[in-house]
Design an enzyme around this catalytic site. Structure first.
Site, PDB file in Angstrom:
ATOM      1  N   HIS A  92      53.396  80.984   9.879  1.00 55.95           N
ATOM      2  CA  HIS A  92      52.408  80.050   9.894  1.00 55.95           C
ATOM      3  C   HIS A  92      52.695  78.710   9.217  1.00 55.95           C
ATOM      4  O   HIS A  92      51.792  77.861   8.730  1.00 55.95           O
ATOM      5  CB  HIS A  92      50.909  80.460   9.675  1.00 55.95           C
ATOM      6  N   SER A 109      67.041  52.598   9.320  1.00 55.51           N
ATOM      7  CA  SER A 109      65.745  51.769   9.943  1.00 55.51           C
ATOM      8  C   SER A 109      66.058  50.389   9.891  1.00 55.51           C
ATOM      9  O   SER A 109      66.596  49.806   8.918  1.00 55.51           O
ATOM     10  CB  SER A 109      64.477  52.080   9.057  1.00 55.51           C
ATOM     11  N   LYS A 144      65.203  54.115   4.362  1.00 57.86           N
ATOM     12  CA  LYS A 144      65.280  55.083   5.287  1.00 57.86           C
ATOM     13  C   LYS A 144      66.572  55.815   5.666  1.00 57.86           C
ATOM     14  O   LYS A 144      67.671  54.967   5.988  1.00 57.86           O
ATOM     15  CB  LYS A 144      64.594  54.944   6.537  1.00 57.86           C
ATOM     16  N   GLU A 166      66.183  65.177  15.743  1.00 53.85           N
ATOM     17  CA  GLU A 166      65.206  64.855  16.513  1.00 53.85           C
ATOM     18  C   GLU A 166      65.341  64.809  18.227  1.00 53.85           C
ATOM     19  O   GLU A 166      64.620  65.068  19.131  1.00 53.85           O
ATOM     20  CB  GLU A 166      64.484  63.314  16.108  1.00 53.85           C
TER      21      GLU A 166
END
Ligand code: ARG
Length: 463
Positions: A156, A277, A283, A290
């Protein structure tokens, strides 16, 4: 420009219809398979006495010129010739004259296109099996270094029990092993030859389909000509196997994304596999996992698209079937990209074992082990579970972890506790205590690694 099938027509095809019905924009990817299939077909025709040896040689010469033009980028694909099959046949006739018109004897584009796709997929699937192995090798290399690296195991997405990092990533080894097995098994059905089925009913010429199969390296021929030209199960199987493989890679990607976040800091992906970024200088983004996660969707989409195309089709060939190609090519391209990136991305990532260790020291994932401890001292598991739940609650209220309590505090709950509880509670010991087969103890993992390596060293029975 005159059509190869123009005889019964009195009008030119509407330009929009030409564009709409053509597949040359995408089926040119099958050019090499198409020519290979044609070379075998004329060889078989001449051996069976359907065409002369001289004609066969002339056609083969013409086809090799066409192939050269295709490979060197000089071939001009023409939408008015609809698809790769007619583009090549037309080019052959232009090259060697009317004798080129004998190539299509005893065959139809229906058995031809199915043959091309079988050949294409057999080749691609064998390649994917090899690429999956590269991912598995990268997993094994990381696992071997991290048998003793402890991190929280989750259920979970809540801390559950400490596990070894090797154990965690080896779980993916076995998923990929099943993917490989499925691909391998699918070859049985993909490696079956439709050629010689004609348009749907077979042919009047005395052809030898077994010979064509032998020449093209197929293991078997379709026993029913109508099935041969209408079957697209082998593509569906590929799309389905690809979907499952993408799902596995996507789950792993999700873990990489989570683990590389500031909140977890369990791993760091190599700079060469990340992007930055345009506005935020700090970043470092995990774009590759992704995108891999997202591209899983298009593969599922391709599977559903073809299932839907096929579900209402009467036998035998229907033009609907031309819609089988783009999804297949797109899926192959998507798998290529994902598999080729995943292996080096795993191999180059840094596993931050100190952070993992710190994480397991700051949670209650050793709670099951004190429950088991009391069972070993004679309490029933249910009673012990209840009691440890109370101890955990006590710790939470006191802002402490289980290892922070004193023996006196433990004894307030039951006299069964003694000094040895503290050894049992150490995360490394918690992990090591799971010695059951397939468990996360180092001994079990070493055994598992041995088994995994055996799977990799088996020469795949690829034919
Ligand atoms: N381009 C067609 C396809 O991909 C080839 C088969 C065409 N057959 C036909 N009878 N129109 O399905």
């Amino acid at each position: 420009m005159s059509k190869l099938w123009g005889g019964r027509f009195t009008k030119q095809t509407n330009k929009l219809v030409e564009e709409y019905t053509a597949s040359i924009q995408f089926d040119k990817e099958l050019a090499e398979e198409d020519i290979e299939g044609s070379l075998a077909h004329v060889q078989m025709l001449s051996e069976c006495g359907v065409i002369t040896e001289g004609d066969m040689k002339e056609i083969k010469r013409g086809l090799s010129i066409v192939l050269e033009k295709i490979q060197s980028g000089q071939f001009e694909y023409d939408v008015s010739h609809e698809d790769i099959h007619m583009n090549i046949e037309k080019a052959l006739i232009d090259e060697i004259g009317p004798v080129g018109g004998k190539l299509h004897t005893g065959r139809s584009r229906n058995d031809q296109v199915a043959t091309d796709m079988h050949m294409y997929l057999v080749k691609k699937v064998k390649q994917f099996i090899k690429h999956i192995e590269l991912v598995q090798e990268a997993i094994i290399t990381q696992a071997e270094e991290h048998v003793e690296t402890v991190l929280p195991g989750y259920t979970h997405l809540q801390r559950a029990q400490p596990v070894s990092f090797a154990h965690h990533i080896l779980a993916y080894f076995w998923m990929f092993e099943r993917d490989k097995e499925r691909f391998q098994d699918s070859l049985k059905r993909a490696n079956m030859l439709p050629l010689g089925a004609g348009a749907l009913a077979g042919t009047t010429f005395p052809i030898d389909r077994q010979r064509s199969a032998e020449l093209l390296g197929f293991d078997a021929v379709y026993p029913n000509s109508m099935d041969a030209v209408s079957d697209r199960d082998f593509i569906l199987e590929f799309l389905s196997n690809a979907s499952m493989l993408m799902m596995h890679m996507s789950r792993l990607s999700e873990e990489l994304v989570i683990w590389s976040s500031q909140e977890f800091q369990f791993i760091e992906l190599d700079d060469s596999f990340c992007t930055g970024s345009s506005i935020m200088p700090q970043k470092k983004n995990p774009d590759v996992p992704e995108l891999l996660r997202a591209k899983t969707g298009r593969v599922y989409g391709n599977l559903f698209s073809l299932l839907t195309v096929l579900k209402g089709l009467p036998l035998a060939y229907n033009k609907d079937m031309q819609e089988d190609k783009e999804g297949m090519f797109d899926t192959a391209k998507t798998l290529d990209g994902a598999l080729q990136l995943l292996a080096p991305m795993i191999a180059t990532m840094t596993v931050k074992k100190e952070n993992m260790k710190q994480a397991v020291n700051e949670d209650y994932s050793n709670a099951t082990d004190i429950a088991d401890y009391l069972v070993n001292k004679g309490m029933t598991f249910r009673e012990s579970h209840e009691m440890i739940g109370k101890i955990v609650l006590h710790c939470i209220q006191q802002n402490k972890y289980l290892l922070d309590l004193s023996l006196d505090e433990y004894k307030e709950f039951t006299d069964l506790f003694s000094e040895d509880v503290f050894e049992v509670l150490k995360p490394y010991n918690v992990m090591s205590a799971r010695k059951s087969y397939g468990g996360t103890s180092p001994e079990q993992i070493v055994q598992q690694l041995g088994l995994a390596k055996k799977h990799l060293s088996v020469e795949e029975p690829i034919t």
